[in-house]
Enzyme design. Structure first.
Site, PDB file in Angstrom:
ATOM      1  N   HIS A   1      42.035  46.225  33.802  1.00  8.78           N
ATOM      2  CA  HIS A   1      42.723  45.236  32.964  1.00  8.78           C
ATOM      3  C   HIS A   1      43.811  46.021  32.122  1.00  8.78           C
ATOM      4  O   HIS A   1      43.520  47.131  31.480  1.00  8.78           O
ATOM      5  CB  HIS A   1      41.857  44.553  31.916  1.00  8.78           C
ATOM      6  CG  HIS A   1      41.051  43.646  32.672  1.00  8.78           C
ATOM      7  ND1 HIS A   1      39.790  44.139  33.129  1.00  8.78           N
ATOM      8  CD2 HIS A   1      41.010  42.241  33.020  1.00  8.78           C
ATOM      9  CE1 HIS A   1      39.243  42.814  33.786  1.00  8.78           C
ATOM     10  NE2 HIS A   1      39.873  41.935  33.505  1.00  8.78           N
TER      11      HIS A   1
ATOM     12  N   ASP B   1      44.373  43.477  35.879  1.00 12.40           N
ATOM     13  CA  ASP B   1      44.631  41.928  35.492  1.00 12.40           C
ATOM     14  C   ASP B   1      45.210  41.643  34.147  1.00 12.40           C
ATOM     15  O   ASP B   1      44.957  42.384  33.225  1.00 12.40           O
ATOM     16  CB  ASP B   1      43.282  41.229  35.617  1.00 12.40           C
ATOM     17  CG  ASP B   1      42.897  41.261  37.221  1.00 12.40           C
ATOM     18  OD1 ASP B   1      43.585  41.945  38.021  1.00 12.40           O
ATOM     19  OD2 ASP B   1      41.765  40.475  37.363  1.00 12.40           O
TER      20      ASP B   1
HETATM   21 ZN    ZN Z   1      42.053  37.811  34.063  1.00 13.67          ZN
END
Ligand code: ZN
Length: 501
Positions: free
Chosen positions: A456, A311
């Site tokens: 991430h 992400d």
């Molecule tokens: Zn996020």
């Protein structure tokens, strides 16, 4: 070349905001962009991967805005979430003045949060601070960074603030109003009149304006927030600054043809000459689709499949490292991207697709969607999807809401847009630990067949963790596939939300 390409993307992007999607034009442009991207990008990647062996830290994937990069920082605590877009240049002084403003917003937010919590804990609602930026190159290496901050820290209404920086990266300086307009009595008076004219002709705000406050502002012309572009001179007024609260914050634009006589000639020249009005005469559409799609293998329903998801990217340093690791281990992943970051790094988004990975929508500016109204949620979703489509030619089918926050409005919009809402079943906690060893342990001790794993591609620790993680997954017999593929495997379709397959 790259810059011209960038301008074209920007141009269509801007139009995209208002018309949402003129798909035919977009698809045409997307193909052209994709082909250039593969050609241009391939050279760049080749150079980068060699370089990365020696000096990994220094490798930064170039942004579409020369001299300018962008990062988004997100934070999640029990009481609040924050998401802050932080563009940065190579000049420390410019960065400092941008950061100073951002820090001021953060500080104010924290004070308000403290007050809110002292007034009695609200266990249902979390506070939220979102700082977003729209970037425009108005002349060669001269940029307007238009910031918008909004915070919800108790009370029914949030606080909105705007701020614009006009920065000249040829000279590495922040421009002030009198750097671009003539500083003489006549010019000042005329500009003051143009501002009055603009404000009082605005039907949407005219009934709320405070004349005396406007006059106070005009008295100190150079302290008004401003920016300039081919559209004209924009002036920004916060809520209550010159009008009653009902008017909200006000952006008044004096059209370029009216303001032009008062602009410094050298500046007008740059504004007009560097990017002459694009006439829409673009290269003819290429008919061959050169997309390299990974062939979808037949999946064995008895095997163990998981989906790795990344992400908040694309990130100029971390995403290329993540891609390199995935490539080395022949792994497939899904990247939930922010439209605001794809805006800066469309070529990186293209590489993700060219490498055979899936891209999902993670909204435009990473807001907590549960704090927005329906119209705002729509915009966050639609604009991000169209920016991803413009960059890659692919319209995302998946969406992951920032902080995993959704409500019925979000679900309805997701369903309406034929998206699937994708959550996760294993949180690597990379955002918290920022430590490779801990990330691997967290994932490997919680994983099972069908898991969707949250990572991430903005933390270097996540890229550090990847080779070993991919190795462990392989040893334990897990195969990595895209989220869509994982859903298909068990014939999941529809809006979701999906936490695992
Ligand atoms: Zn996020």
């Amino acid at each position: 070349m790259l810059m011209k390409l960038g301008m074209q993307i920007k141009k269509y992007m801007r139009e995209g905001y208002s018309t949402v999607m003129r798909s035919k034009v977009f698809v045409g442009i997307a193909f052209i962009v994709l082909i250039f991207g593969i050609f241009y990008g391939a050279n760049q990647f080749a150079g980068q991967s060699e370089e990365s062996l020696e000096s990994r830290e220094e490798v930064t994937f170039s942004s579409i805005y020369p001299g300018l990069n962008s990062e988004i920082h997100t934070k999640e605590t029990e009481k609040y979430t924050t998401s802050i877009s932080r563009p940065y240049t190579e000049d420390a002084t410019i960065n400092e003045s941008i950061n100073e403003w951002i820090n001021q917003q953060e500080k104010e937010f924290k004070v308000n949060m403290e007050k809110w919590t002292e007034d009695g804990a609200d266990t249902v609602h979390r506070g939220h601070l979102n700082i977003q930026v729209e970037t425009e190159e108005i002349a060669e290496m001269i940029y307007v960074l238009e910031f918008e901050a909004y915070q919800i820290a108790g009370g029914a209404n949030g606080i909105n603030r705007s701020k614009a920086f006009v920065i000249d990266l040829n000279e590495n300086e922040q421009l002030h109003l009198f750097d671009v307009i003539h500083k003489n009595e006549a010019s000042i008076q005329n500009i003051q009149n143009l501002i009055r004219e603009e404000l009082y002709s605005r039907q949407d705000v005219v009934d709320y304006l405070f004349e005396d406050k406007i006059e106070d502002e005009l008295e100190e012309l150079d302290s008004i927030e401003w920016s300039v572009s081919r559209e004209g001179l924009a002036l920004y007024f916060d809520e209550y600054e010159i009008a009653a609260g009902a008017a909200g914050s006000i952006k008044a634009v004096i059209p370029l043809n009216k303001i032009k006589p008062y602009l410094q000639e050298s500046f007008t020249h740059k504004l007009i000459e560097d990017f002459p009005e694009a006439d829409g005469d673009t290269e003819s559409e290429k008919d061959s689709d050169q997309k390299e799609e990974k062939k979808e293998e037949e999946l064995d329903p008895n095997s163990k499949y998981i989906a790795l998801t990344f992400d908040d990217g694309p990130h100029p340093e971390v995403t290329p490292r993540v891609l390199d690791a995935l490539e080395k281990y022949n792994s497939t992943a899904t990247f939930f991207m922010l439209g605001s970051q794809v805006d800066y790094y469309p070529l990186l988004a293209q590489r993700v697709v060219a490498d055979g990975h899936e891209i999902g929508n993670h909204t435009m500016n990473h807001p907590d969607l549960t704090t927005l109204d329906v119209e705002q949620i729509m915009e966050e979703v639609i604009v991000s999807s169209s920016i991803i489509e413009e960059a890659t030619g692919i319209n995302p089918k998946l969406i992951r809401p920032p902080y995993g926050g959704f409500n019925d409005d979000v679900k309805n919009i997701v369903e309406d847009k034929n998206l699937s809402l994708i959550m996760w079943s294993v949180d690597s906690l990379d955002w918290k630990s920022r430590e490779a060893e801990a990330i691997n342990e967290e994932v490997m001790s919680n994983i099972s067949d069908g898991s969707i794993i949250l990572l991430h591609d903005i933390h270097s620790a996540t890229a550090d963790a990847l080779p070993q993680l991919l190795d462990s997954l392989d040893k334990e017999g897990y195969k990595t596939i895209s989220v869509s593929h994982l859903l298909e495997l068990r014939e999941n379709s529809g809006a979701g939300p999906y936490f695992s397959r």
